[in-house]
Motif scaffolding. Structure first.
Motif, PDB file in Angstrom:
ATOM      1  N   LEU A  86       0.897  -1.175   0.103  1.00  0.00           N
ATOM      2  CA  LEU A  86      -0.038   0.068  -0.084  1.00  0.00           C
ATOM      3  C   LEU A  86       0.701   1.357  -0.045  1.00  0.00           C
ATOM      4  O   LEU A  86       1.483   1.329   0.797  1.00  0.00           O
ATOM      5  CB  LEU A  86      -0.794   0.162   1.087  1.00  0.00           C
ATOM      6  N   ASN A  88       0.466   4.981   0.362  1.00  0.00           N
ATOM      7  CA  ASN A  88      -0.358   6.151   0.778  1.00  0.00           C
ATOM      8  C   ASN A  88       0.139   7.601   0.029  1.00  0.00           C
ATOM      9  O   ASN A  88       0.784   8.129   0.673  1.00  0.00           O
ATOM     10  CB  ASN A  88      -0.616   6.609   2.165  1.00  0.00           C
ATOM     11  N   THR A 121      -5.043   2.336   5.728  1.00  0.00           N
ATOM     12  CA  THR A 121      -4.075   1.247   6.483  1.00  0.00           C
ATOM     13  C   THR A 121      -4.894   0.528   7.490  1.00  0.00           C
ATOM     14  O   THR A 121      -4.635  -0.720   7.372  1.00  0.00           O
ATOM     15  CB  THR A 121      -3.045   2.249   6.949  1.00  0.00           C
ATOM     16  N   ALA A 125      -4.023  -3.279   6.232  1.00  0.00           N
ATOM     17  CA  ALA A 125      -2.662  -3.894   7.113  1.00  0.00           C
ATOM     18  C   ALA A 125      -2.896  -5.116   7.843  1.00  0.00           C
ATOM     19  O   ALA A 125      -2.148  -6.146   7.921  1.00  0.00           O
ATOM     20  CB  ALA A 125      -2.159  -2.746   7.961  1.00  0.00           C
ATOM     21  N   VAL A 136       3.766  -1.110   3.671  1.00  0.00           N
ATOM     22  CA  VAL A 136       3.276   0.255   3.516  1.00  0.00           C
ATOM     23  C   VAL A 136       4.151   1.275   3.517  1.00  0.00           C
ATOM     24  O   VAL A 136       4.793   1.502   4.418  1.00  0.00           O
ATOM     25  CB  VAL A 136       2.265   0.323   4.958  1.00  0.00           C
ATOM     26  N   VAL A 179       6.417  -0.703   7.747  1.00  0.00           N
ATOM     27  CA  VAL A 179       5.683   0.554   7.367  1.00  0.00           C
ATOM     28  C   VAL A 179       6.983   1.401   7.456  1.00  0.00           C
ATOM     29  O   VAL A 179       7.492   1.769   8.480  1.00  0.00           O
ATOM     30  CB  VAL A 179       4.644   0.887   8.349  1.00  0.00           C
TER      31      VAL A 179
END
Length: 246
Positions: A86, A88, A121, A125, A136, A179
């Motif tokens: 992911l 963002n 998230t 996640a 992430v 992350v």
């Protein structure tokens, strides 16, 4: 093909940094879920990826609240089965003096820059954690770590993203979800072009003394998403031409 078999959701990937990230991940084998508000530009991004033999689909999303984030997560999972990466990236920037900021300006920027990635998230996640792997990558900014006139609102939203990056690394890292964040300096995109000479003046304060291309930011994101960063957790990586050093 480092990301072969992986699915990557990149928000705000219709243009600029997001598009460069999507193209780089696809070139390395990822199935990229391109997301943004503009369907036409989204189709163009997908077409460019497919023209290079990459795999991509477009998922429209206007990330302004928790429901829109959860809906994007649902559709991404429905489309590809799961999400391994992911990014963002979607965000908005507006600059000006604090007294001129309206409550609507404030609420809108925090909704897009903080609330949407938070709930996206939160939606994706946990499934990564259940599978024992995932990444992430949040897109921040160099002005989240120092003060500049006119950037209080924007910088504060990204400072929140920096803290979320560290908190999520602590929360999801033990289950194999890494992350991290990238903090770009001045980058020439469709969104920053209206800044004109101001972008160049900002860039001149760093050792590199130039404006970055979106591909230079994308390479850092690809690194953090990939196996080469397997021992990197909770980092906010400056990609700012050295501005963090002065």
């Amino acid at each position: 093909m480092e990301f072969s078999g992986k699915v990557a959701l990149v928000t705000g990937s219709n243009s600029g940094i997001g598009r460069a990230i999507a193209q780089d991940l696809a070139a390395l084998g990822a199935h990229v879920l391109v997301s943004g508000r503009d369907a036409e530009r989204g189709a163009q991004t997908v077409a460019a990826i497919r023209a290079g033999s990459g795999k991509a689909d477009f998922l429209p999303a206007d990330l302004r609240d928790a429901d829109s984030a959860r809906e994007l997560a649902r559709r991404a999972t429905e489309t590809a089965g799961h999400v391994d990466i992911l990014v963002n990236n979607a965000g908005i920037g507006a600059f000006g003096p604090t007294p001129a900021t309206t409550e609507t300006d404030f609420d809108t920027m925090y909704a897009v820059n903080v609330k949407a990635p938070y709930f996206l998230t939160a939606a994706l996640a946990p499934a990564m954690a259940e599978r024992g792997a995932g990444a992430v990558v949040n897109i921040s900014t160099m002005v989240a770590s120092f003060g500049l006139p006119g950037m209080a609102l924007y910088g504060s939203t990204k400072a929140a993203v920096n803290l979320l990056t560290k908190a999520w690394a602590a929360e999801f890292g033990p289950q194999g979800v890494r992350v991290n964040a990238v903090a770009p300096g001045p980058v020439l995109t469709e969104g920053t072009e209206p800044m004109g000479d101001g972008l160049g003046r900002l860039a001149a304060q760093a050792p590199a003394a130039r404006i970055a291309d979106p591909t230079e930011i994308a390479r850092a994101v690809v690194y953090l998403a990939g196996n080469g960063a397997s021992f990197v957790q909770g980092v906010v990586l400056p990609v700012d031409g050295g501005r963090a050093a002065v």
